[in-house]
Each structure stands twice: as structure tokens, then as C-alpha cells.
Design an enzyme around this catalytic site. Structure first.
Site, mmCIF file in Angstrom:
data_model
loop_
_atom_site.group_PDB
_atom_site.id
_atom_site.type_symbol
_atom_site.label_atom_id
_atom_site.label_comp_id
_atom_site.label_asym_id
_atom_site.label_seq_id
_atom_site.Cartn_x
_atom_site.Cartn_y
_atom_site.Cartn_z
ATOM 1 N N ASP A 149 30.977 29.085 30.543
ATOM 2 C CA ASP A 149 31.584 28.672 31.811
ATOM 3 C C ASP A 149 32.228 27.297 31.626
ATOM 4 O OD1 ASP A 149 30.959 29.559 35.054
ATOM 5 O OD2 ASP A 149 31.780 27.561 34.643
ATOM 6 N N ILE A 150 33.418 27.137 32.204
ATOM 7 C CA ILE A 150 34.175 25.890 32.064
ATOM 8 C C ILE A 150 33.508 24.745 32.841
ATOM 9 C CG2 ILE A 150 35.729 26.133 34.056
ATOM 10 C CD1 ILE A 150 38.055 25.604 32.090
ATOM 11 N N ASN B 70 27.397 36.707 41.716
ATOM 12 C CA ASN B 70 27.840 36.336 43.058
ATOM 13 C C ASN B 70 28.837 37.382 43.547
ATOM 14 O OD1 ASN B 70 26.338 33.949 42.956
ATOM 15 N ND2 ASN B 70 28.009 32.830 41.976
ATOM 16 N N GLY C 80 29.369 33.398 47.228
ATOM 17 C CA GLY C 80 29.872 32.331 46.372
ATOM 18 C C GLY C 80 30.816 32.808 45.279
ATOM 19 N N GLN C 81 31.332 34.041 45.419
ATOM 20 C CA GLN C 81 32.251 34.549 44.398
ATOM 21 C C GLN C 81 33.627 33.904 44.560
ATOM 22 O OE1 GLN C 81 32.777 38.844 44.335
ATOM 23 N NE2 GLN C 81 33.905 38.770 42.405
ATOM 24 N N HIS D 162 31.674 39.318 37.246
ATOM 25 C CA HIS D 162 31.133 38.555 36.120
ATOM 26 C C HIS D 162 29.671 38.259 36.387
ATOM 27 C CE1 HIS D 162 33.014 35.895 39.078
ATOM 28 N NE2 HIS D 162 32.022 35.039 38.849
ATOM 29 N N HIS E 70 26.717 35.643 35.557
ATOM 30 C CA HIS E 70 26.378 34.336 35.002
ATOM 31 C C HIS E 70 25.042 34.480 34.266
ATOM 32 C CE1 HIS E 70 29.045 31.868 37.821
ATOM 33 N NE2 HIS E 70 28.981 33.006 38.482
HETATM 34 P P1 AMP Z 1 31.834 32.636 40.808
HETATM 35 O O1 AMP Z 1 31.866 31.416 41.702
HETATM 36 O O2 AMP Z 1 30.533 33.347 40.784
HETATM 37 O O3 AMP Z 1 33.008 33.557 41.102
HETATM 38 O O4 AMP Z 1 32.007 32.088 39.336
HETATM 39 C C1 AMP Z 1 33.245 31.799 38.762
HETATM 40 C C2 AMP Z 1 32.946 30.946 37.570
HETATM 41 O O5 AMP Z 1 34.038 30.989 36.677
HETATM 42 C C3 AMP Z 1 32.708 29.459 37.911
HETATM 43 O O6 AMP Z 1 31.407 29.094 37.464
HETATM 44 C C4 AMP Z 1 33.823 28.743 37.135
HETATM 45 O O7 AMP Z 1 33.398 27.506 36.615
HETATM 46 C C5 AMP Z 1 34.156 29.754 36.057
HETATM 47 N N1 AMP Z 1 35.494 29.719 35.519
HETATM 48 C C6 AMP Z 1 36.656 29.770 36.206
HETATM 49 N N2 AMP Z 1 37.718 29.783 35.373
HETATM 50 C C7 AMP Z 1 37.197 29.739 34.117
HETATM 51 C C8 AMP Z 1 37.773 29.720 32.808
HETATM 52 N N3 AMP Z 1 39.097 29.752 32.626
HETATM 53 N N4 AMP Z 1 36.935 29.675 31.740
HETATM 54 C C9 AMP Z 1 35.604 29.635 31.912
HETATM 55 N N5 AMP Z 1 34.994 29.660 33.120
HETATM 56 C C10 AMP Z 1 35.782 29.702 34.210
#
Ligand code: AMP
Ligand code: ZN
Length: 117
Positions: free
Chosen positions: A34-35, A90, A96-97, A103, A105
Site C-alpha cells: 500500500d502506498i 472495505n 471506507g472503500q 482489494h 488489505h
Molecule cells: P480502500 O480505502 O479500502 O479502498 O483502500 C484503498 C487503498 O489503496 C488505500 O489504502 C490507498 O493507500 C491504496 N492505494 C491507492 N492507490 C495506490 C497505488 N497506486 N499503489 C498502492 N496503493 C494505493
């Protein structure tokens, strides 16, 4: 929605069009860091195919859903999370999506509190 969407960041990561720190991949799933990590280990596991959320994935392809969870367990093992970890999917706004490509986590490397916020 299945297949690949050019407007979806996670489809672009699966296609190799956007850089990501990939820790595992096979023909069905990709896992990358995760970024914006929320724990010492924070990896996202996605199906290569675009499905908006876990409900759509479960409806469309239970084999891919099983592959997603098996890959999450594989990542937990390779990241040495034997002390425990959390798999979170999520779903929707209240869940919180923020990225509409399902995806999981995988979070670990510290004690995680419950309940989540
Ligand atoms: P959610 O809030 O459950 O939809 O999670 C989305 C997740 O994607 C968040 O934790 C972000 O930090 C992560 N995210 C978004 N864009 C990227 C990316 N390009 N590379 C890695 N993680 C990302
Ligand atoms: Zn997508």
C-alpha cells in the site's frame, strides 16, 4: 464489470502500466505494498480482473474470491506474520472503500486494535 478498465488504477497496476511494489503475483491475483501504509506490513491483494467490490466478485467468480484469500494467506506467510495479522475488505462508502476495484488489505507487524474506527 469484468475484464480490465483503463480508468481504474488497480487494473493499471495489474497490467504493469503503473508502478507498484509487487510482492506476489500469479495468473489470477497481484499483491503490492500500500502506498500509504497503516502498519509495518500493509499489502493489497487484488484479482487481475476488475470487479467493483467483494459482493460483485463473490457473485461473479467464487474461484477468484478463494484465490484472493489464499493469496492473502500466502502474503502473510512470506511477510512473516505468524504472530497474527488482519485481512480487511472495505466495501462501499460507509465501509471506507475508496478504490472501486476489490482489494484485500493484509495488515500486520504490530498489535492491531479492535474495533476499527
Ligand atoms: P480502500 O480505502 O479500502 O479502498 O483502500 C484503498 C487503498 O489503496 C488505500 O489504502 C490507498 O493507500 C491504496 N492505494 C491507492 N492507490 C495506490 C497505488 N497506486 N499503489 C498502492 N496503493 C494505493
Ligand atoms: Zn480495476
Amino acid at each position: 464489470m469484468m475484464g480490465s478498465m483503463s480508468s481504474c488504477p488497480f487494473c493499471l497496476i495489474a497490467a504493469g502500466s503503473i508502478d507498484a511494489d509487487i510482492v506476489y503475483s500469479d495468473d489470477q491475483v497481484v499483491a503490492f505494498r500500500d502506498i500509504n501504509p497503516q502498519a509495518p506490513v500493509h499489502v493489497l491483494v487484488i484479482p487481475r480482473e476488475h470487479h467493483a467490490n467483494v459482493a460483485e466478485l463473490a457473485r461473479a467468480d467464487s474461484e477468484q474470491l478463494a484465490a484472493l484469500l489464499a493469496a492473502a494467506a500466502q502474503v502473510a506467510e512470506s511477510e512473516q506474520l505468524a504472530a497474527g495479522y488482519r485481512v480487511v475488505i472495505n466495501t462501499g462508502g460507509d465501509g471506507g472503500q475508496t478504490v472501486d476495484h476489490v482489494h484485500a488489505h493484509v495488515l500486520g507487524g504490530r498489535h492491531l486494535t479492535w474495533p476499527p474506527g
